[in-house]
Design a protein around this motif. Structure first.
Motif, mmCIF file in Angstrom:
data_model
loop_
_atom_site.group_PDB
_atom_site.id
_atom_site.type_symbol
_atom_site.label_atom_id
_atom_site.label_comp_id
_atom_site.label_asym_id
_atom_site.label_seq_id
_atom_site.Cartn_x
_atom_site.Cartn_y
_atom_site.Cartn_z
ATOM 1 N N TYR A 108 47.137 54.524 25.919
ATOM 2 C CA TYR A 108 46.956 54.535 27.363
ATOM 3 C C TYR A 108 46.948 55.974 27.876
ATOM 4 N N GLU A 109 45.997 56.271 28.761
ATOM 5 C CA GLU A 109 45.858 57.605 29.338
ATOM 6 C C GLU A 109 46.603 57.643 30.672
ATOM 7 N N VAL A 110 47.792 58.222 30.653
ATOM 8 C CA VAL A 110 48.620 58.328 31.853
ATOM 9 C C VAL A 110 48.002 59.329 32.820
ATOM 10 N N VAL A 111 48.015 58.988 34.107
ATOM 11 C CA VAL A 111 47.510 59.874 35.159
ATOM 12 C C VAL A 111 48.612 60.049 36.197
ATOM 13 N N ASP A 112 48.899 61.283 36.548
ATOM 14 C CA ASP A 112 49.921 61.562 37.552
ATOM 15 C C ASP A 112 49.556 60.877 38.869
ATOM 16 N N GLY A 113 50.491 60.108 39.412
ATOM 17 C CA GLY A 113 50.280 59.424 40.675
ATOM 18 C C GLY A 113 49.610 58.072 40.565
ATOM 19 N N VAL A 114 49.278 57.641 39.344
ATOM 20 C CA VAL A 114 48.660 56.333 39.131
ATOM 21 C C VAL A 114 49.625 55.475 38.324
ATOM 22 N N ASP A 115 49.963 54.303 38.842
ATOM 23 C CA ASP A 115 50.907 53.414 38.161
ATOM 24 C C ASP A 115 50.313 52.833 36.887
ATOM 25 N N ILE A 116 51.189 52.541 35.920
ATOM 26 C CA ILE A 116 50.787 51.773 34.746
ATOM 27 C C ILE A 116 50.682 50.306 35.160
ATOM 28 N N PRO A 117 49.586 49.612 34.821
ATOM 29 C CA PRO A 117 49.434 48.218 35.272
ATOM 30 C C PRO A 117 50.423 47.300 34.566
ATOM 31 N N PRO A 118 50.822 46.206 35.205
ATOM 32 C CA PRO A 118 51.774 45.280 34.593
ATOM 33 C C PRO A 118 51.102 44.359 33.579
ATOM 34 N N ALA A 119 51.921 43.759 32.739
ATOM 35 C CA ALA A 119 51.437 42.739 31.805
ATOM 36 C C ALA A 119 50.979 41.505 32.571
ATOM 37 N N PHE A 120 50.013 40.791 31.997
ATOM 38 C CA PHE A 120 49.629 39.496 32.552
ATOM 39 C C PHE A 120 49.028 38.626 31.453
ATOM 40 N N VAL A 121 49.008 37.330 31.713
ATOM 41 C CA VAL A 121 48.460 36.333 30.793
ATOM 42 C C VAL A 121 47.468 35.480 31.567
ATOM 43 N N ALA A 122 46.341 35.140 30.931
ATOM 44 C CA ALA A 122 45.310 34.313 31.570
ATOM 45 C C ALA A 122 44.642 33.475 30.485
ATOM 46 N N ASN A 123 43.646 32.699 30.901
ATOM 47 C CA ASN A 123 42.790 31.986 29.955
ATOM 48 C C ASN A 123 41.365 32.083 30.473
ATOM 49 N N GLU A 124 40.453 32.479 29.611
ATOM 50 C CA GLU A 124 39.076 32.715 30.074
ATOM 51 C C GLU A 124 38.416 31.460 30.603
ATOM 52 N N GLN A 125 38.896 30.288 30.172
ATOM 53 C CA GLN A 125 38.301 29.051 30.640
ATOM 54 C C GLN A 125 38.673 28.752 32.099
ATOM 55 N N ASP A 126 39.652 29.476 32.628
ATOM 56 C CA ASP A 126 40.042 29.325 34.029
ATOM 57 C C ASP A 126 39.416 30.394 34.920
ATOM 58 N N GLU A 127 38.665 31.311 34.327
ATOM 59 C CA GLU A 127 38.112 32.427 35.080
ATOM 60 C C GLU A 127 36.613 32.218 35.311
ATOM 61 N N PRO A 128 36.099 32.657 36.457
ATOM 62 C CA PRO A 128 34.668 32.479 36.737
ATOM 63 C C PRO A 128 33.817 33.498 35.982
ATOM 64 N N ILE A 129 32.582 33.118 35.716
ATOM 65 C CA ILE A 129 31.590 34.085 35.250
ATOM 66 C C ILE A 129 30.974 34.723 36.490
ATOM 67 N N ARG A 130 30.974 36.039 36.527
ATOM 68 C CA ARG A 130 30.408 36.771 37.664
ATOM 69 C C ARG A 130 28.995 37.208 37.263
ATOM 70 N N TRP A 131 28.004 36.516 37.823
ATOM 71 C CA TRP A 131 26.631 36.699 37.390
ATOM 72 C C TRP A 131 26.039 37.978 37.961
ATOM 73 N N MET A 132 25.244 38.645 37.161
ATOM 74 C CA MET A 132 24.543 39.840 37.627
ATOM 75 C C MET A 132 23.522 39.436 38.697
ATOM 76 N N PRO A 133 23.291 40.294 39.695
ATOM 77 C CA PRO A 133 22.328 39.938 40.751
ATOM 78 C C PRO A 133 20.910 39.823 40.198
ATOM 79 N N ASP A 134 20.161 38.909 40.799
ATOM 80 C CA ASP A 134 18.730 38.731 40.495
ATOM 81 C C ASP A 134 18.485 38.294 39.051
ATOM 82 N N THR A 135 19.455 37.577 38.451
ATOM 83 C CA THR A 135 19.259 37.064 37.089
ATOM 84 C C THR A 135 19.209 35.541 37.055
#
Length: 272
Positions: free
Chosen positions: A144-171
């Protein structure tokens, strides 16, 4: 549509198998076909019990330098209480087969196929397979590349089957990305997403950019442009691209999907 995920065939080919594989390592990309991910090329790690892995990418000077990627197989009862030896490493896990229990900072999570976890540097985590069948997951690691003044993001858990596909425009909803992190969230210095192309869809230009890539084909087949070459790829293949390697794609007759790593949101390193 129910998801399906490829994983290594393991085992060992018979002596009468033809030596006509597609494996190649070039100055700009490598292709590791699913047919070469066999027992003989597995590795083992300290503090992991009843587990083995295929190391399909590692930092290499002059090639792709930012990440490593493993496919880990954990037998029933296997796992680790000390999985990550580098306190500066962040990780993403993506489960393609079976189920595991992932404990992060004392909180247990059950991951099944399609399960996804982000593990920030310094977090305490462990993993065990409490089921009666082997489990397999991708493990992407990056310093991880630490940056002064930028927080380290927290852990999280998900499942791709619960997430939407974000389609590219005009496709016409034929080329899209399942994202687990907001692209504008500057705390994250890598993205591990899933790209989907419906049958016949294309990436219609030669993407040429600073991000390194690892692309593991989860489903389907396609013809993929890698630098100067058009290469046939199928479920279980891994493509490993250095920065600025041109790429494009023509999807095949079925849905084509791949797990994608890229480094993002940080300055280019300058020599001292």
């Amino acid at each position: 549509m129910a998801a399906s995920y490829a994983s290594p065939p393991a085992g060992h080919p018979g002596q009468m198998a033809l030596h006509t594989g597609r494996a190649v390592f070039t100055e700009a990309y490598a292709l590791i076909p699913q047919g070469v991910m066999r027992d003989i090329v597995t590795s083992y790690l300290p503090h992991w019990r009843d587990s083995r892995l295929w190391i399909i990418a590692r930092p290499m000077s002059g090639f792709a330098e930012t990440f490593s990627q493993y496919i880990v197989e954990v037998a029933p009862g296997g796992g680790s209480e000390r999985p990550e030896p580098n306190a500066e490493a962040e990780g993403v896990l993506f489960l393609v087969d079976g189920q595991v229990t992932l404990t992060i900072d004392g909180n247990a999570h059950s991951l099944k196929e399609g399960g996804y976890a982000f593990l920030p540097p310094g977090c305490q985590w462990s993993l065990v397979n409490r089921s009666t069948a082997p489990a397999r997951f991708h493990w992407v690691r990056k310093r991880y590349e630490v940056v002064d003044g930028v927080d380290i993001p927290p852990a999280f858990v998900a499942n791709e089957q619960d997430e939407p596909i974000r389609w590219m425009p005009d496709t016409g909803d034929t080329w899209g990305t399942t994202r687990f992190v907001d692209p504008a969230d500057i705390r994250h210095d890598m993205h591990v997403n899933i790209v989907t192309l419906e049958p016949g869809a294309v990436i219609p230009f030669e993407e040429t950019h600073v991000m390194e890539h690892g692309l593991y084909v989860l489903e389907g087949k396609a013809v993929y442009r890698l630098n100067r070459d058009w290469v046939e790829v199928e479920a279980g293949d891994f493509m490993w691209l250095r920065a600025f390697c041109p790429q494009a794609c023509y999807a095949g007759p079925q849905r084509f999907r791949y797990l994608l790593y890229k480094d993002v949101n940080r300055h280019a390193k300058l020599p001292f």
